[in-house]
Design a protein around this motif. Structure first.
Motif, mmCIF file in Angstrom:
data_model
loop_
_atom_site.group_PDB
_atom_site.id
_atom_site.type_symbol
_atom_site.label_atom_id
_atom_site.label_comp_id
_atom_site.label_asym_id
_atom_site.label_seq_id
_atom_site.Cartn_x
_atom_site.Cartn_y
_atom_site.Cartn_z
ATOM 1 N N TRP A 1 31.336 26.850 55.084
ATOM 2 C CA TRP A 1 30.186 25.961 55.053
ATOM 3 C C TRP A 1 29.173 26.389 56.102
ATOM 4 C CZ3 TRP A 1 27.888 23.080 58.844
ATOM 5 C CH2 TRP A 1 26.910 22.176 58.434
ATOM 6 N N SER A 2 27.899 26.263 55.775
ATOM 7 C CA SER A 2 26.836 26.548 56.737
ATOM 8 C C SER A 2 25.709 25.556 56.535
ATOM 9 C CB SER A 2 26.314 27.985 56.575
ATOM 10 O OG SER A 2 25.460 28.089 55.451
ATOM 11 N N SER A 3 24.800 25.527 57.485
ATOM 12 C CA SER A 3 23.663 24.620 57.375
ATOM 13 C C SER A 3 22.744 25.009 56.226
ATOM 14 C CB SER A 3 22.880 24.614 58.691
ATOM 15 O OG SER A 3 22.467 25.936 59.025
ATOM 16 N N GLY B 1 21.781 16.738 59.598
ATOM 17 C CA GLY B 1 21.934 17.821 58.632
ATOM 18 C C GLY B 1 23.361 18.300 58.448
ATOM 19 N N LEU B 2 24.309 17.655 59.102
ATOM 20 C CA LEU B 2 25.711 18.040 58.971
ATOM 21 C C LEU B 2 26.341 17.349 57.770
ATOM 22 C CD1 LEU B 2 26.814 17.832 62.709
ATOM 23 C CD2 LEU B 2 26.731 19.902 61.338
ATOM 24 N N SER B 3 27.158 18.068 57.050
ATOM 25 C CA SER B 3 27.916 17.466 55.955
ATOM 26 C C SER B 3 29.057 16.630 56.523
ATOM 27 C CB SER B 3 28.457 18.555 55.027
ATOM 28 O OG SER B 3 27.396 19.258 54.411
ATOM 29 N N THR C 1 24.089 27.645 61.948
ATOM 30 C CA THR C 1 25.154 26.648 61.809
ATOM 31 C C THR C 1 25.745 26.281 63.161
ATOM 32 O OG1 THR C 1 25.693 27.455 59.596
ATOM 33 C CG2 THR C 1 27.393 26.187 60.743
ATOM 34 N N LEU D 1 23.268 24.116 65.052
ATOM 35 C CA LEU D 1 23.230 22.747 64.545
ATOM 36 C C LEU D 1 24.463 21.962 64.986
ATOM 37 C CD1 LEU D 1 21.918 20.596 62.735
ATOM 38 C CD2 LEU D 1 23.169 21.582 60.800
ATOM 39 N N CYS D 2 25.635 22.577 64.865
ATOM 40 C CA CYS D 2 26.880 21.886 65.248
ATOM 41 C C CYS D 2 26.872 21.529 66.725
ATOM 42 C CB CYS D 2 28.080 22.755 64.921
ATOM 43 S SG CYS D 2 28.430 22.927 63.150
ATOM 44 N N CYS E 1 36.219 23.102 54.950
ATOM 45 C CA CYS E 1 34.967 23.778 55.314
ATOM 46 C C CYS E 1 35.064 25.286 55.181
ATOM 47 C CB CYS E 1 34.580 23.447 56.757
ATOM 48 S SG CYS E 1 34.547 21.702 57.156
#
Length: 399
Positions: free
Chosen positions: A132-134, A60-62, A22, A25-26, A119
């Protein structure tokens, strides 16, 4: 008053992998936003969101994590610009200024990421969080903390930052401990405890005898400890073997923890002293001292390497928790003005430790004299703040 409480997470192996992915990705998304923000004329979060939101979603991020990534980048550029404007990176056109301003801000793969209440949620009674996570929502992620931290979490308000450090995950939670009570005459302390901060002696108060100062608060003892660490670090760097590098990695935050521990001990002692005597605390403001003073190379290293702002913040929040008023005072000329008669003369301080007034002849320790001046200024500042209290809340007194 806002404070940050650091909570250690205890994720399962699967949760650990998901949290690490996560952060990666962030920060990949943050670097993408940063490249756009570097050339943009409008770096406000909403302006950046128009251009990058769809790309972050495709990455891929919400929705809400994407917005937090954009806000993180906008805050980073605002902080950099403030530092550039204040001259922290040199003058415009200088090599350092150009290097900093001429390239996009880069985010490490494991750099911290802020999460809001959409989140991340806390289950304090179960000592778990849902985040929240990927890989989807992670529920039941355990955490451990001290009882006083758990008590503070009940006042949590705002963001919680996910931080990966030394192989462990932490949450830096913002808590609101409430606003200190208003300054009213009924709360007037019996006196003021002045705190003079310095290089040779970390802190001297109006109640201290500087000639018999506790060795823990002497910068000579602190400097000796830090020099030993620096010598060891230099020796390990010269060796350069894998074993030496492992030792360096293990020790890399040792000096920071040492300074933080000393500041906690010192601030706790000062607040306890003021609470025992029913006094308020007046502490000098050393903001931007690096720009105001001119010192030799050795003293510059000592001054720049100690966290005086951290010490002042610790004194402030511990005093507020104890119900004590705190005044932050401009220390200008406090070390060269006689507290006894008010005479100012640079020659009043012939040496670092000695103060001798050329007008009234008072002689004593220079740091103790400065602390007495700071205490007097604290009282004046407190009274000035009281004058702003509405008349309806202030009892009438005879003139």
């Amino acid at each position: 008053m806002k404070r940050v409480v650091v909570i250690k997470l205890t994720p399962t192996p699967g949760q650990f992998v998901a949290l690490k992915a996560t952060l990666a990705l962030c920060n990949t998304g943050a670097n993408m936003v940063s490249r756009l923000a570097h050339t943009a004329t409008d770096r406000r979060p909403f302006a950046l969101q128009k251009h990058v939101y769809a790309h972050l979603k495709a990455l891929g991020l919400s929705a809400q994590p994407a917005i937090r990534v954009i806000k993180k980048v906008a805050d980073a550029y605002a902080t950099r610009q403030a530092n550039l404007n204040s001259g922290n990176y040199g003058r415009p056109g200088s090599k350092r200024y150009t290097n900093v301003s001429g390239k996009p801000i880069a985010f490490r793969e494991a750099a911290g990421q802020p999460f809001d209440d959409r989140c991340l949620s806390w289950q304090i009674d179960q000592s778990t969080v849902s985040i929240w996570s990927s890989a989807g929502r992670l529920r039941g992620v355990g955490f451990v903390c001290a009882p006083w931290q758990l008590k503070l979490l009940t006042a949590r308000k705002g963001e919680s930052d996910l931080v990966f450090r030394d192989g462990h995950f932490y949450l830096h939670a913002t808590v609101d401990t409430g606003t200190p009570p208003p300054l009213v005459p009924a709360d007037d302390p019996t006196g003021w405890l002045g705190v003079d901060l310095g290089i040779v002696n970390l802190a001297v108060t109006t109640a201290d005898d500087p000639t018999d100062l506790d060795v823990r608060w002497s910068h000579g003892a602190v400097t000796g400890h830090r020099k030993r660490n620096q010598t060891l670090r230099t020796a390990l760097q010269k060796v350069g073997t894998k074993s030496a590098k492992r030792k360096l990695k293990k020790r890399r935050r040792k000096e920071t923890r040492y300074a933080t521990d000393i500041n906690h001990q010192l601030s706790k002692t000062i607040v306890a002293q003021a609470q025992r005597t029913g006094q308020g605390i007046a502490v000098e403001d050393l903001s931007r001292i690096r720009d105001r003073v001119r010192l030799g190379r050795a003293q510059r290293q000592q001054l720049h390497s100690w966290a005086f702002a951290q010490l002042r913040d610790q004194i402030t929040y511990k005093a507020h928790a104890a119900g004590l008023p705190v005044q932050v005072i401009n220390p200008r000329n406090t070390s060269k003005t006689c507290h006894h008669c008010g005479h100012y003369d640079p020659a009043n301080r012939p040496s670092q430790a000695l103060f001798r007034c050329h007008d009234c002849g008072w002689t004593g320790h220079a740091d103790h004299n400065a602390a007495l001046n700071i205490a007097a200024l604290g009282h004046q500042s407190y009274r000035a703040a009281q004058s702003t209290v509405p008349k309806a809340a202030t009892p009438l007194t005879a003139s």
